[in-house]
Structure formats: C-alpha cells, structure tokens
Design a protein around this motif. Structure first.
Motif, mmCIF file in Angstrom:
data_model
loop_
_atom_site.group_PDB
_atom_site.id
_atom_site.type_symbol
_atom_site.label_atom_id
_atom_site.label_comp_id
_atom_site.label_asym_id
_atom_site.label_seq_id
_atom_site.Cartn_x
_atom_site.Cartn_y
_atom_site.Cartn_z
ATOM 1 N N ARG A 120 26.259 -21.398 15.011
ATOM 2 C CA ARG A 120 25.453 -20.300 15.519
ATOM 3 C C ARG A 120 24.802 -19.509 14.383
ATOM 4 N N LEU A 121 25.558 -19.350 13.292
ATOM 5 C CA LEU A 121 25.010 -18.637 12.137
ATOM 6 C C LEU A 121 23.773 -19.345 11.599
ATOM 7 N N LYS A 122 23.902 -20.653 11.459
ATOM 8 C CA LYS A 122 22.791 -21.427 10.904
ATOM 9 C C LYS A 122 21.554 -21.288 11.778
ATOM 10 N N GLU A 123 21.818 -21.379 13.083
ATOM 11 C CA GLU A 123 20.746 -21.284 14.054
ATOM 12 C C GLU A 123 20.004 -19.954 13.917
ATOM 13 N N LEU A 124 20.826 -18.880 13.902
ATOM 14 C CA LEU A 124 20.271 -17.533 13.763
ATOM 15 C C LEU A 124 19.434 -17.420 12.511
ATOM 16 N N ALA A 125 20.030 -17.905 11.411
ATOM 17 C CA ALA A 125 19.360 -17.788 10.125
ATOM 18 C C ALA A 125 18.012 -18.498 10.164
ATOM 19 N N GLU A 126 18.025 -19.694 10.740
ATOM 20 C CA GLU A 126 16.786 -20.448 10.778
ATOM 21 C C GLU A 126 15.715 -19.736 11.599
ATOM 22 N N GLU A 145 21.471 -13.416 -1.723
ATOM 23 C CA GLU A 145 22.116 -14.202 -0.675
ATOM 24 C C GLU A 145 23.130 -13.355 0.076
ATOM 25 N N MET A 146 23.857 -12.530 -0.673
ATOM 26 C CA MET A 146 24.853 -11.688 -0.015
ATOM 27 C C MET A 146 24.177 -10.760 0.983
ATOM 28 N N GLN A 147 23.005 -10.274 0.583
ATOM 29 C CA GLN A 147 22.317 -9.380 1.501
ATOM 30 C C GLN A 147 21.911 -10.122 2.775
ATOM 31 N N ARG A 148 21.471 -11.343 2.598
ATOM 32 C CA ARG A 148 21.138 -12.141 3.775
ATOM 33 C C ARG A 148 22.360 -12.301 4.664
ATOM 34 N N VAL A 149 23.509 -12.547 4.004
ATOM 35 C CA VAL A 149 24.743 -12.679 4.780
ATOM 36 C C VAL A 149 24.998 -11.389 5.573
ATOM 37 N N GLU A 150 24.785 -10.270 4.914
ATOM 38 C CA GLU A 150 25.004 -8.991 5.603
ATOM 39 C C GLU A 150 24.106 -8.873 6.835
ATOM 40 N N ILE A 151 22.846 -9.244 6.670
ATOM 41 C CA ILE A 151 21.917 -9.099 7.800
ATOM 42 C C ILE A 151 22.299 -10.067 8.929
ATOM 43 N N ILE A 152 22.565 -11.300 8.533
ATOM 44 C CA ILE A 152 22.977 -12.298 9.526
ATOM 45 C C ILE A 152 24.228 -11.826 10.249
ATOM 46 N N LYS A 153 25.124 -11.245 9.474
ATOM 47 C CA LYS A 153 26.375 -10.768 10.055
ATOM 48 C C LYS A 153 26.076 -9.757 11.155
ATOM 49 N N ALA A 154 25.165 -8.832 10.847
ATOM 50 C CA ALA A 154 24.828 -7.810 11.838
ATOM 51 C C ALA A 154 24.194 -8.452 13.071
#
Ligand SMILES: Nc1ncnc2c1ncn2[C@@H]1O[C@H](COP(=O)(O)OP(=O)(O)OP(=O)(O)O)[C@@H](O)[C@H]1O
Ligand SMILES: Nc1ncnc2c1ncn2[C@@H]1O[C@H](COP(=O)(O)OP(=O)(O)OP(=O)(O)O)[C@@H](O)[C@H]1O
Ligand SMILES: [Mg+2]
Ligand SMILES: [Mg+2]
Lengths: 522, 330, 308, 365
Positions: A120-126, A145-154
């Motif tokens: 699901r994470l990958k999907e969202l990110a894409e 990249e960490m910031q991207r992780v933070e945004i994806i996390k939210a």
C-alpha cells in the motif's frame, strides 16, 4: 472550496510563556495555507494543538463545521489530520513500513502485516510521484528521503489535512521544488496542506493563502496574490529588515589554515566516503563559508578539524602543525575556537551555571587556577565581564544555562569562544534558531573578529547568512567540494545547483544543459 | 505437631547436677536473652536457639526474649544493653561473635555469657578459649560422628555425602566428623563432604544434591539452614535416604528422611540455665559430647518398619554405643 | 551412550535452572522495550516467591499461588511505574529500593503468615508433567519434555513474546516507545499507559520466575532464596541483545555455570567451594564483556519521558 | 563580585533548605507509613518510635552508635555520588567495601615493626587501594568492552564476598584455623576511640575529612570539573577535549576506594579483624544516602546520619519494642520511595517557579 477547518480563539499558556494568544485561523479545503512567523511566534505550538499533541488552554477547533476535541495525536489522525514535524519523528532502527505502522489501528487483527502495508505504501508513493523502498531501514536514508517517508506516513494513516512544519529547512532547492510538486499533486487530489516556513519566497511560490503570526497572535490572513514578498516580511517582523551591507576595512591576510586532500571513510570503508579529497585554505581576516544542505559532511569536516574525529587521510596545516594529528585539547590550546552546531547538546552543559560554562574550554589553563584547583572567583569575574560585554540576559552568572533563552545561550557560547582570542574560529550554524536581533548581534561579532584578523570557517545552511558574511564559499555535497565561489560572483541558483550535487565547472560549462536538468526534475 | 519438636529430654548426666526439687528459688525471675545472627525461621542454627529459650520460657515461666538479624558489628551493642540490665544469662549464638562476647564478658562480670560454639575437641581447642570466669563456650560436639555412623549403615551403594552450607565453625565441626563416623560402621564407603556456599538458596542446594544422587550417592544429609531443605527434597524426589538435621525434619520429606539428628541446644541451655540458678556455673569450654546427649536423634516416624530390620538394629545399636561411649570417647 | 545420557542429564538440569532466570529476563525485556530499566527484579522475585507459597497454602493450589505471586509482582510493578513514569524518578534508585523492599517485606510477611515453626509449612507445588512419547526421545527427551509445567510456560513464552514484540501491532507500538517515546506520542500512542502496562505485565512475568523458585523445585519459602538470579536475568537481557531467544540462550549459558559447579563438586577435584560459587558470576561478566558492546539497547532505555 | 557571590549563596542556600525540608517531610511521611505497618503486624508503633529515637539519639552511647553506623555510610554514599556525578552507576560498593576491608586487614596484620604514625596511614591507604582496584575492574570493563557497570559491579559484589570467604577460611585464617576470622590487626593499625565510653572511633573524623576532599575534588579541582562535565554532557566533554575514558577509570577507581575505606575503617575502628560478614548492607545503603543527599557533600552527611540513626535506632527498636528489624529495611525502602517522589514533585514546582520568574523578567524587559 469550503472552509474545512477552523481554529477559534486558541490560547496556549506554557509555564511562563503565552505561546498562542487568542488565535483564529481557518483553512479551506484543497488549498495550501502558509503559516508565517519568526522563531518563537507560536507556529509549531498552534499546529501541535491542531494535531492533538498539546491541549489548548482555551479555544476550540471545528472540523467541517463540527467541534472536535483531541486528546491525543491519534484522535486527530482519526479525523484526518496528519503532521510532518520540524524534527523528523522517525525511528532510525526500524524500516519504513514499521515506522508507518506505529500506532496504526487499521483492521481488527493485531498481527503486523508488513507485506500488505508495504504494497500500500508503494502504491501511495507512486500515485503522488514519490519513490520509496518500504523495507529500507530509515537510519540509512537521506534527509530528503526521510521527509518523503514522513509525508507518506501521514498519507498512509489517512491524513486529509497535511501539516508540514518547516519542511524545506533541510532540503536543497531542487528537492524543495520536488516537494512543491508533490504538494501540488496532493492539493489536486483534494488534500489540504498547511505549510510552515520562514522563507518568504517559498511561501509566495507554493501557497494560496497565508496567515502571519507574531508573538503568539495573528497579524492577519491574506491571499497570496495580494501581497508582495516585502510586505510579507514587514508583516512577519513588524518592521523593515535591513542587513547592513558588510563592509571590510582590511584586506585578506596570509594563509592561516591549509587543508590538503582531507578524506574520511565510513566505518565500513566500502560504503563510500563521508569526506572526499577536500582541499582549501583559510586566510587571516577572512570568512570562508561552507555551504550545503545539512548532512553533506559539514559536521564531519568540523569534527576532523577540531580533533573530535580522526580523519582517514590528508592534512590540515595550521601554524606549522597538522591539526588532523592533534587531540582536541591540543588544537583548542593553539588559539583555535569552535562554536559547535548544537549549543544545547554540545556547546553548553545545561544543568551547570554560566560561570561553569564559561570555564568549559580553558579550565585547565593557569588563568583559571594554578595547580589542580580552580580559581572560581577569577572565573566569576571573567564571566561577569563577558555577560556584560556580550549583553547576555541573565539574572546572575550563577544562573543555570538551561534557564536562559536560546538566543542568550548562544551568546554565552559565542562570548566564550571569542574571548579566547582565537586566530582560527570554526563556527557552525552560529545563528540557527535565533531571532533577528540575536542573529544580527552574532553576525556583527563574527565580522568584528574577521576585522581583527581572525580566520573564520563559517558552516551554515542559511544561504542568506553565507552569502552575506563570507569572503569565499565552498559548497559541500556528499562530502565533496562542488566548487569555490565569491558571493559577488555567484547567484542563488548556482549555489542551489551546487548544493544539489552539480560541480561549479559543470554548471558554468553547460548553462544551457542546466535548465533541461531542472526541467526533468520538475 | 508436638512430635515435630526436637527432643528436649535433658542430658542424662547434667553438668550442673540434679536440680534440687526443694529449691525455692523462683526461676521465673531469671533474665535470659538470646542474641541471634539470623532469623528464627531459618530452619537451622538460629531457630534451634529460639527453641531453646522458648523451652526455658515454657518450662520455667521466664520472659521469652530474643533478638534477630544482629550484624557482627552490632553484637557488642546488643550485649551491652542486656548486660547493663544485669541479665543472668546472655546467649550469644554463633562463633562469629566470639570477639564481642569476650570483650563484653570482661566488661560485665555480673552476667553469665554463653557463646554458642561449634568446635571439635582436640589439642588446639584450648587455645581458642579464653579464660573468662563469666563466659562459657557452649556446644554439642561430635555430631558429625553420629550422623556419619548412621549414614554408613544406610548406604547400599557405599556412597554417602554430607553438604555443609558454609565453612564456618558451627558447620565445619559437623563436616569434619562425618568420615570418622562412617568408618565406625562402614569401612568401604566413599564419603564425600563439601560446602554449598549458601545458607538460603534452596534451589541451588537441591540441584547440587541431585547431582550427587545422580552420581550414585544414596545417603545424603546437609547442614545449611534453609538451603538444606533443598537437599532433603532432592533425596525424596530421587528415592534415596536422607537424614534431617537441626530439627526433626521428617515432615519435610517423609519418604526420604529416616531420622533427624538434632543439636540438643534446648536441653543444653536448660542445663546451663539451671547451673546458673544453682550457682554451679562453669566457664570455659562447656561441651556436650554424645555421651552427654548434646546430640539427640528423632523418633523413627515408622521408618523402623520400613527399613530392613538389620539396618534398624544396627542403627539403634550404634546410637546406643555412641551414647555409652563404647566406640570411643565421642 | 552413557556419555550422551550424562549430557542429557546436564541439559535437563540446565533447562530447569534456566527457567526462573528466563522468566525474569522476559519480564525485564518487556520493560526495557518500553524504555524502562528496572534493576528491581530481585525484589519482585522474592516477594513473588513468598506470595506463591502463601497462595498455594491458603488456596490449596499451586496455580492459585502462582496467580497471587503474579499479583504481588504487578503491585511492585505498579509502584515502580508510578515513581519512574509519572514522577520520572531515577530508575536505578527505585529499582534498588524495590530490592530492599522485596527482601525485607518477604522476610517480615513470612513470619506473619507462617509463624515460627521448626518444620516449614508444606504446600502444593508444581509437579513434573511428562509429555507422552516425546519424553521418550533418547538423550534430549527428558530434558525437554519431562519438566514442570512452569518450565514449559517459560520456554513457550519465548516465541510468544518474540511474536508479540516483532510481529504484532501492540509489539511494534511498545518498541517504538522504547526507541523514541516522542515519536510514539506523535503517532497517538499513549506512552505512559504503554509504560505502565509493560511494567505491570513484565513484573508479573518476573514474579512467575520468583514463584518457580519457591513452588517449582521446592514447596516452601526461604529468606533471600532468589540469591542474585534477578541480577543475572538483567545481564541475560543485555547478553541476549534484547531478543527473547537471546535471553533464553543467555539464561541457559549462565546457569550452565551452576551445572559446571555441580559437576566439579561431585567430581571432587578439590576446588574450594568459594570459587565454585563464583563461576556463574564470572561467566556472566565474561559473556557480557564479549558481547555487550554489540548489544543494541532500545534508544531511550533508562531515560524518563516528559510529555509536551 | 561579593554581591554576586552572596546572591549565589542565597539562591543555592534557599534551594538547599527547601530540599532538606521536603526530604525531611518525605522521611516523616515514610516513617508514619512504617509505623502503620508495624501496627498492622501486631506491634506497638508508639513504643517502637520512642525506642527508635532513643536508640539513635537518646544519650551519649546512642549517639556514639549512630556515629559508628554513619561512618561507613558516609563513605559508600560518597562512592555512589561520585560515580553518578560522572554519569556512572556504581552498585558495587558492597564488594569494594569488602575488598578494601581485606586489603586493610592484610596490611594491618602482616606489616610489622612500623610506628602507628606510619602503620595506620599505610593501612588506610591499602584499604583505599583494595576497594579502588576492585572498582577499577568495572571501569576498565566499561571502557574497554562497553560492559554496563550496573551489571558488572553487582556481579563483582558476589565474587568479592566469595573471595573473602575463601581468604578468611584459608590463607588468612587465624592460627590454628578453627574460627573463620583473621588475626586482629596490630594495635599500631587500629583507629583510636573518639568519644570515650562509646564505640565511636576516629574513622568518623576520617570520613568527614574525606567529605571535604570530596567537595574539593568535585567543585574546586580541575579534574572534578571534568568529571562533572562528562557526567552531565558527554558531548560537551568531548568538545572541550576532556578524555572521557580516562575519567571513567579515575572515577571508578576513586569511588571504589571510597567504598574500600568504608570497609577498612570498620575493621580498624570496630571489628579489629576480618570476618566474612562485616557489612550489614552498608554498600547498598550508600545508594539511598547519596539519593537523600542529592549527591552533595553536606547532603551525604545528612543522609548518612538518617540511615545511621535508622540502624542504631532499629537495633534499639528490636530490643525494646520487639519489632523484628527486617521492618527497618522496609521503612528504609519506603523512605527512598518517598524521597524520590518528593524530589520530583519539588523539581516540578521549581521548574514552574523558574518559568514564572523568567516571564516576569521578560515582561519588565
Ligand atoms: N513545551 C514548551 N514549554 C514551554 N515553552 C514552550 C514549549 N514549546 C514552545 N514553547 C515556547 O512557546 C513559544 C512558541 O514556540 P513555537 O515552537 O510554537 O514557535 P515557532 O513559531 O514554531 O518557532 P520556530 O520558528 O523556531 O519553529 C516560544 O517562546 C517557545 O519557547
Ligand atoms: N526545555 C526547557 N526547559 C526549561 N525552560 C525552557 C525550556 N525550553 C524553553 N524554556 C524557557 O522558555 C523560554 C523561551 O525559550 P526559547 O528557547 O523558545 O527562547 P526564545 O523565546 O526563542 O528566545 P530567543 O529568541 O533568545 O531564542 C526561555 O526563557 C526558556 O527559559
Ligand atoms: Mg525559539
Ligand atoms: Mg517551530
């Protein structure tokens, strides 16, 4: 675009600080709403209230017209409010997926389904044009990249309203652009973004509306098209800002420090280098700026030069000695001063008094007491003088450092380091997190020192600071020097490109190519 | 429950001689206190002393007084408190308090001090004892010999083991007599004695005992306060013989404990108590040999029916002989 | 074959001796993953050892004794949590005080509950539960499948706790609290409640270890019967690198020190018993020095967390 | 400058007084709880309390006993405090105490022919070194291998005590070898009596001297300053060129030495000879003493006085009120809980006050 969120008469009283004073704030669905304000204006506090971390002293929050009360971040999250904090809230030893799953309540099973979550994470990110490896250990990722992780996390946790607290502070201009693109993609999909920044250009560029805070109160909310950058600045500070033009009285002197081929390997040498073949020199009466995005080797460079870390190879000649071969103590006792990057973690011993903190670098010297004992009376006198000279606001030299405000803490560090009458001053982020007044004060101190013939290595991520103070600037990227320029001979764009990993030669050789690269990034 | 109490029958020949039934002295006015190194529930050394003063209190109506957990460094202070109040009999229970007892006995000649002592009587013993008129070094001797003699009869594999808790006189005294005792009844048996290194860790003691039993040892006994109960448990679990010690411990492991061998401190201190009352106090070494019945053996609790008759007879026989002094001067 | 039999016997003993240390270690592990460093396991085990006997005595069932022991452990855990989580007191000092309390309170209560008797009160105790067939496997059969139920429980808890910590959401949440309570807080985890829960549940597991000491091998309570196992468990957690399986291995290695002591004493090589007593402790120190530097503790272990 | 120093003393003095009052209040509270417990298990709490106070302070002899108990506690309290000032947790005071006692005893017995003026200091030095080297082991294991001193020190306690058992029963046993104790130390190595008619000895004076040295070291010496910086902020210590590993070794050495002196003085002043159980837990009490004393010199003396009084008074409580003295340990634990709780509450209150003051100042400015 209807109003999705309203915060009414929010007050937040910290012991001794009224951080938010009757703040009213409303956000429309699908907009990018910027929050602008000086350090300490209360931006983070307001957003922490919105995301359920703090409870307001008074006031109420309405989401889609309905009054809500958050008892924890989880409550806010369940109502679709997600926040990317100023300091990343990630656990470095865990994977991206695990970080996203902490506190997750989705589904009835208590089992962790890493595979499904990763998918699901990958999907969202894409969907929003990001690339992400769900199984990567967060500690190994770059800041961007960490910031991207933070945004994806939210997003993963169902945020519809995304709060970004100073997201660009640690990004290259190019990374920032990529972020803005992402933000646009989000708002196109009915997400609402609240964007905090001090950076006026960014605010102008990305936001639809802006709310300006000052000293815990709202100055006003404006459509971005209606105000210029200059107007915004005035609103934010409450006065016009003018950095005095830096004038210099004396020419640059002889070479003071000569660094040749300085390299530093990672612990496992096959993982690339932290510093690679750095060669530069610092002259007497010169400020050499070291620019670059945080985490590109600046800290390591300073640590090598001050003996805290030992370099893998190279030399740093200073007064006929190689600094890389000396201990911290030996370096510091050779007229080198060091303003460390983090005053609270490194520069000061917070639970100690100012007097004791003033002794930190030189306590072992004769002036501080002969033989094995300290002469505290002498140190006290010295401290009192420094407190006066550097106008440190404190009730007494025996106040604990932790009871001073950030600006005053930094003044203590600067006072101590400058009073040591160094020949070489290594200053890292000397004004980070300080308000305009304090910044000006410290800049003037640095300029004074330069004029006295001190060679200064100034490490900063603040472009403005670097451009204003430096005589020459070296830009670091992944431990390598991208180029050395004079502020008068470069542009912010050029600097940004170097900070993003292009060498000066490349940029100047193919300035046409440059745009195309940027086009691609966009 | 009554029969679980140690046998407090008086030694047959009391050192103090018979108490004159006609004596009118009111013994209940006598002031006696026991000063202990540990707690009275330790199933061992301290508990037996508690039983002793309890016995005096029950029989003669004196006030029951004891203090527990006294650190070596504090003992002098405790003694001083009671000596100042002119106690008639102050039992200082343990040879680690020797120095304090000697110092205080000199300082307070009006009280009688009994230092409970574990010692073997041999040539060097006299050197250990200081000649202070109001201090007696009191204890049973040769318990190990009695235990060893019984173990020697019980063993079928000819392997017996006795485990002490720590190498301290009250225990060493017993350990050192075991082999001699076994030899009285069994010339071939392998005799092993060692120390557990704990007086409280019963789990460790049980594991240690199991290790010995697994190695073929089939009679086990131990002197290690509460820890020794672990050894008795091990014997019961593995179906080998054990001997209880200090109190009648039959109840701890009825399927293993053939007999319990007990320091007869209740009787010993009754004897000393009466000697003070009678003005027949004796200072210095006041040892109670097997002949003096300083050591007693518990009831059979039916084991005399369970064991082969020849073993029962042999045990009864050797005990009797030891008490009579037929096997030597024990 | 004989040698194998002997080794099987050693293994049997080792597993049984490791069980209480393992239980204590697993309990401490839960606390450590919530960021709390509790050196009070010794005290918790002592009060639990007493409670187990008391429960078994008054309710007539060793299982109810175990339950009472766990309840006592929970109360100690609660006390620890109030002081260290809510009041943010120094965890080491509170842990040390728990040890003092456990020792003195168990001694005092033992007297109050059981009075002064020469013979200890015998109570219901755990009995060996042989698993049919499996216990007949040569060499290892008895070691693994002819133990007391509480030994099985201890070893079964290893995969259970591993699964909980690393495969479930609550486990992930717990670990995030130990790694960085602020992060956990921003993600809506109630840090204090997590720490309270971890301490209380952890303490009940530690308490089960204490109960084993008094009602597992034995059926009575003795003053100071824990004899340092609480501290050894603490070392086992570090040595086991904060993983349940690691703790299991550590507990077995440390307790193998005791098996070695037993063997040496039975062999009668003439090593003074005082040195045999030292073996498990020296072994622990050596093991720690070799492996400790590589152990990665939860990042905020021992640091009090202040909200907001 | 004088003005500044006086404000310093005022603010620090005030904080100190507040600390003492709060700790005292907490102690009283814990004692009340203890009395309740004593009542609950069937004793008379009032006579217990009277006996306790009487045993600790009721007369010269009682006070002498309190001094006797205080002496080792001052040392172990300093030992724990010194280590925690450097960010270390020394739980090995008990073992260090025993090793110090052993070394002191050996020197007191086997070194002969010296006058007291030399023999006594030499013996005390040996006691210090015995504990210090034992403490150094934990320090070295930490520096070299990163082994947590919390655990190694505890393990070293058991090892030390077993080792003492061995020495006292073996190589050092008093001839002919029946009692497990050593010979008495020579009279030239014994500490003279301090107050006649009591057991109080010059070890107390030595302890007070060491309290002054402790203060001088930590707050007046350059090395002590290093230690405190390293204890409070490792990163700042590295930044200023402080050799942190060397400081860990030094501090574990000194802390061990202090605990060693606790044992050595107990031998030279009270026991005269080594036996296997010279310490009734003075080592572990050191944690509580330093806690109550907030790791400060005066505080440690006060903490030691409190726990010394507990021990002396606890003995009397057993004698007079027949309360088993295990209760005293329960009460001690309660005192620790109450004091940590109250200190935290006080901190919270101070924090609040400080913010208020800051606010007022910024408003004025
Ligand atoms: N937890 C807290 N306790 C006490 N005071 C606080 C706390 N958090 C913030 N403050 C104070 O409240 C004020 C507002 O802080 P806040 O962090 O909201 O500012 P900000 O606008 O986000 O500043 P910056 O640009 O530096 O991030 C500051 O004076 C700060 O010192
Ligand atoms: N962690 C803390 N502990 C105690 N007091 C604090 C803490 N953080 C902030 N404060 C207090 O809150 C006030 C504001 O702190 P902050 O660091 O935000 O300074 P500031 O208002 O931004 O000042 P400056 O502009 O000089 O940096 C200070 O007076 C400080 O005493
Ligand atoms: Mg600020
Ligand atoms: Mg902010």
């Amino acid at each position: 675009m209807g109003v999705i969120l309203e915060m009414e008469n929010i007050c937040k009283q910290f012991p001794g600080v009224l951080a938010n004073d009757c703040i009213c704030f409303s956000v429309k669905e699908g907009e990018v709403h910027a929050l602008l304000g000086e350090n300490g204006a209360g931006k983070s506090t307001l957003m922490n209230i919105l995301c359920g971390l703090y409870k307001p002293t008074s006031g109420e929050i309405r989401l889609e017209g309905e009054t809500v009360r958050f008892n924890s971040a989880r409550d806010a999250m369940e109502r679709g409010i997600g926040m990317v904090h100023q300091h990343f809230m990630l656990i470095p030893t865990m994977t991206v997926t695990e970080n996203c799953l902490i506190g997750d309540k989705e589904g009835s099973s208590i089992k962790l389904d890493r595979k499904e979550a990763g998918r699901r994470l990958k999907e969202l990110a894409e969907r929003y044009g990001m690339e992400i490896d769900p199984d990567a250990i967060v500690g190994t990722l770059s800041v961007g990249e960490m910031q991207r992780v933070e945004i994806i996390k939210a997003l993963f946790r169902g945020a519809k309203i995304l709060i970004l607290d100073e997201p660009t502070a640690v990004l290259t201009p190019q990374e920032a652009r990529a972020l803005f693109k992402m933000i646009r993609a989000l708002t196109d999909n009915q997400f609402t973004v609240i964007f905090i920044s001090h950076k006026l250009d960014e605010v102008k560029e990305i936001s639809d509306r802006v709310t300006v805070l000052r000293l815990g109160t709202v100055v006003g909310t404006y459509d971005i098209d209606q105000c210029s950058v200059e107007e915004l600045a005035r609103l934010m500070v409450g006065r016009d800002i003018h950095f005095d033009a830096v004038t210099r009285q004396q020419p640059v002197g002889d070479t003071l420090l000569e660094v040749n081929n300085l390299s530093l390997h990672r612990e496992k040498s096959n993982e690339g280098k932290l510093l690679e073949d750095l060669t530069f020199e610092v002259h007497k009466g010169e400020i050499l700026g070291i620019a670059g995005v945080d985490g590109n080797g600046q800290a390591e460079l300073v640590e090598c030069l001050t003996g805290i870390r030992s370099a893998s190879s190279g030399e740093a000649l200073y007064q006929g000695k190689d600094l890389l071969k000396l201990s911290t103590r030996d370096i510091m006792s050779n007229d080198v001063s060091h303003i460390p990057q983090d005053r609270q973690k490194t520069g000061l011993v917070m639970p100690m008094t100012l007097v004791e903190n003033f002794a930190l670098q030189d306590y072992y010297k004769k002036d501080f007491g002969k033989g094995a004992l300290m002469n505290w009376i002498g140190v006290e006198e010295r401290s009192a003088k420094l407190i006066q000279d550097f106008s440190v606001k404190t009730p007494s030299p025996y106040e604990l450092a932790q009871n001073l405000s950030g600006g005053n803490q930094q003044k203590v560090v600067v006072a101590r380091e400058i009073s040591r009458q160094p020949k070489l001053l290594i200053a890292m982020h000397p004004t980070r997190g300080l308000d305009v007044g304090a910044v000006e004060y410290i800049h003037n101190q640095l300029i004074d020192q330069r004029d006295k013939g001190v060679g200064i290595v100034l490490v900063s991520t603040e472009m403005e600071e670097i451009m204003r103070l430096s005589d020459r600037i070296i830009v670091l990227y992944e431990g390598r020097a991208m180029g050395c320029v004079r502020p008068s001979e470069t542009t912010v764009e050029e600097m940004g490109l170097m900070m993003g990993g292009r060498t000066l030669d490349d940029i100047r050789k193919g300035s046409i190519k440059e745009t195309s690269v940027e086009e691609k990034m966009m | 429950a009554k029969e679980d109490k140690p046998d407090v029958s008086k030694p047959e020949e009391t050192k103090a001689g018979e108490v004159d039934g006609g004596d009118k002295k009111d013994l209940s006015k006598m002031k006696v206190v026991a000063l202990l190194s540990g707690v009275i529930t330790d199933n061992g050394w301290n508990q037996i002393c508690y039983e002793s003063v309890k016995n005096l209190s029950d029989k003669y109506g004196i006030k029951l007084e004891y203090n527990e957990n006294i650190a070596v460094s504090d003992m002098a202070e405790y003694i001083r408190t009671y000596a100042e109040e002119k106690y008639d009999m102050i039992i200082v229970h343990g040879s680690q308090f020797k120095a304090s007892a000697e110092e205080m006995a000199r300082a307070y000649p009006d009280s009688h001090f009994c230092l409970s002592y574990g010692f073997r009587v041999d040539a060097s013993t006299a050197d250990q004892v200081q000649d202070i008129p109001n201090l007696a070094y009191v204890g049973p001797v040769n318990m190990g010999v009695l235990i060893g003699a019984i173990m020697g009869i019980l063993t079928e594999n000819n392997k017996v083991v006795f485990l002490g808790g720590q190498d301290i006189p009250a225990i060493t005294d017993i350990v050192s007599g075991i082999e001699e005792g076994v030899r009285l009844t069994n010339k071939e048996a392998e005799v092993k004695t060692d120390y557990l290194g704990t007086l409280t860790d019963a789990d460790l003691a049980k594991e240690r005992a199991l290790a010995f039993i697994n190695d073929g040892f089939d009679v086990i006994s131990a002197s290690a306060n509460t820890a020794q109960l672990g050894c008795l448990h091990a014997a019961e679990e593995k179906g080998v013989y054990a001997l209880g010690f200090n109190g009648d411990q039959y109840g701890v492991a009825p399927d293993a404990i053939v007999l319990s061998v007990m320091r007869n401190y209740p009787a010993i201190y009754e004897d000393v108590f009466l000697s003070i009352a009678e003005g027949k106090w004796k200072s210095g070494m006041v040892v109670y040999t097997l002949k003096d019945k300083g050591t007693v053996v518990s009831d059979w609790h039916g084991w005399d029916k369970k064991l082969p008759k020849e073993k029962v007879d042999a045990i009864n026989d050797v005990i009797q002989k030891l008490y009579n002094g037929d096997l030597g001067d024990y | 074959m004989d040698l194998l039999q002997t080794i099987g016997g050693y293994l049997f003993t080792d597993i049984r001796m490791a069980a209480p240390v393992l239980l204590a270690g697993l309990g401490l592990l839960l606390m450590n993953w919530s960021g709390l460093l509790n050196i009070g396991a010794e005290g918790i085990m002592l009060i639990a050892a007493l409670s187990a006997v008391a429960g078994s005595h008054y309710f007539g069932s060793v299982w109810l004794g175990l339950l009472l022991a766990m309840l006592a452990g929970a109360i100690f855990g609660l006390l620890f949590a109030v002081l260290t989580v809510t009041l943010r007191a120094n965890q080491t000092v509170v842990g040390a005080a728990l040890n003092i309390l456990g020792l003195s309170l168990s001694t005092t209560l033992n007297r109050v509950l059981f009075g002064i008797e020469t013979t200890v009160t015998k109570v219901d105790a755990f009995k060996v539960l042989e698993i049919p067939l499996l216990s007949k496997i040569p060499v290892i059969g008895r070691a693994f499948f002819a133990q007391m139920p509480i030994v099985y429980i201890a070893f079964l808890l290893v995969p259970v706790i591993h699964y909980f910590l690393f495969k479930t959401k609550p486990g992930l949440n717990l670990r995030s609290v130990g790694e960085n309570p602020r992060v956990a807080d921003t993600l809506g985890i109630n840090v204090y409640r997590t720490q309270y829960l971890a301490t209380i549940v952890g303490s009940t597991i530690v308490a089960a270890g204490g109960a084993f000491l008094s009602t597992g091998l034995l059926d009575f309570f003795a003053e100071d019967m824990v004899a340092g196992r609480g501290y050894i468990a603490l070392a086992a957690v570090i040595f086991g690198k904060y993983k349940p399986a690691g703790i299991m291995v550590a507990a077995m290695i440390f307790m193998a020190g005791n098996v070695v002591s037993n063997v040496l004493q039975v062999a009668g090589i003439g090593i003074p018993y005082t040195f045999l007593t030292m073996i498990p402790y020296i072994l622990t120190i050596i093991a720690l020095t070799i492996f400790a530097s590589r152990a990665v503790a939860p990042a905020s272990l021992g640091k009090p967390y202040k909200r907001g | 400058m004088k003005v500044l120093l006086s404000t310093k003393m005022k603010t620090q003095g005030k904080a100190g007084v507040k600390q003492v009052i709060v700790s005292f209040g907490a102690t009283v509270f814990a004692l009340a709880l203890g009395m309740l417990l004593i009542y609950a298990i069937g004793f008379d709490p009032f006579s217990a309390a009277v006996a306790m106070v009487d045993g600790a302070f009721g007369g010269k002899n009682a006070f002498g006993e309190t001094l006797v108990k205080m002496t080792p506690l001052i040392f172990t309290g300093m030992s724990y405090a010194l280590a925690s000032r450097c960010g270390l947790t020394n739980l090995g005071m008990e073992g260090q105490l025993y090793m110090g006692a052993l070394a002191g005893t050996a020197t007191g017995i086997y070194v002969s022919g010296l006058p007291a003026a030399l023999h006594l200091p030499l013996t005390i030095l040996a006691g210090f070194l015995g504990g210090a080297l034992w403490g150094l082991i934990a320090g070295a294991l930490k520096v070299r291998f990163g082994a947590s001193e919390i655990i190694t020190t505890v393990m070293l306690n058991t090892i030390a005590i077993s080792f003492i058992d061995y020495m006292v029963n073996g190589p050092m046993i008093e001839p002919p070898g029946i009692n497990c104790q050593t010979q008495p130390v020579r009279s030239t190595a014994q500490l003279p009596n301090l107050i006649s008619g009591t057991r109080a000895h010059w070890g107390f004076v030595i302890a007070i001297v060491f309290v002054v040295l402790f203060w001088l070291f930590l707050w007046r010496s350059k090395r002590g300053y290093e230690v405190r910086v390293a204890g409070l902020n490792l990163s700042a210590a590295r930044y200023s060129g402080i050799h942190t590993d060397k400081n860990i070794l030094l501090v574990m050495f000194l802390a061990g030495g202090l605990a060693g002196l606790a044992g050595c003085n107990e031998i030279l002043g009270i026991q005269i000879r080594m036996i296997p159980e010279i310490s009734p837990g003075y080592g572990f009490d050191g944690i509580a003493v330093s806690l109550i004393g907030n790791n400060t010199p005066v505080g440690i003396v006060i903490g030691a006085l409190l726990f010394g009084a507990f021990r002396a008074g606890g003995n009397r409580m057993q004698i007079r009120a027949k309360v088993p003295n295990a209760i005293v340990s329960v009460v001690q634990a309660l005192v620790i809980f109450a004091v940590v709780a109250s200190q935290m509450l006080l901190d919270k209150w101070n924090e609040y006050q400080m913010k208020k003051i800051n606010r007022q100042e910024s408003e004025v400015a």
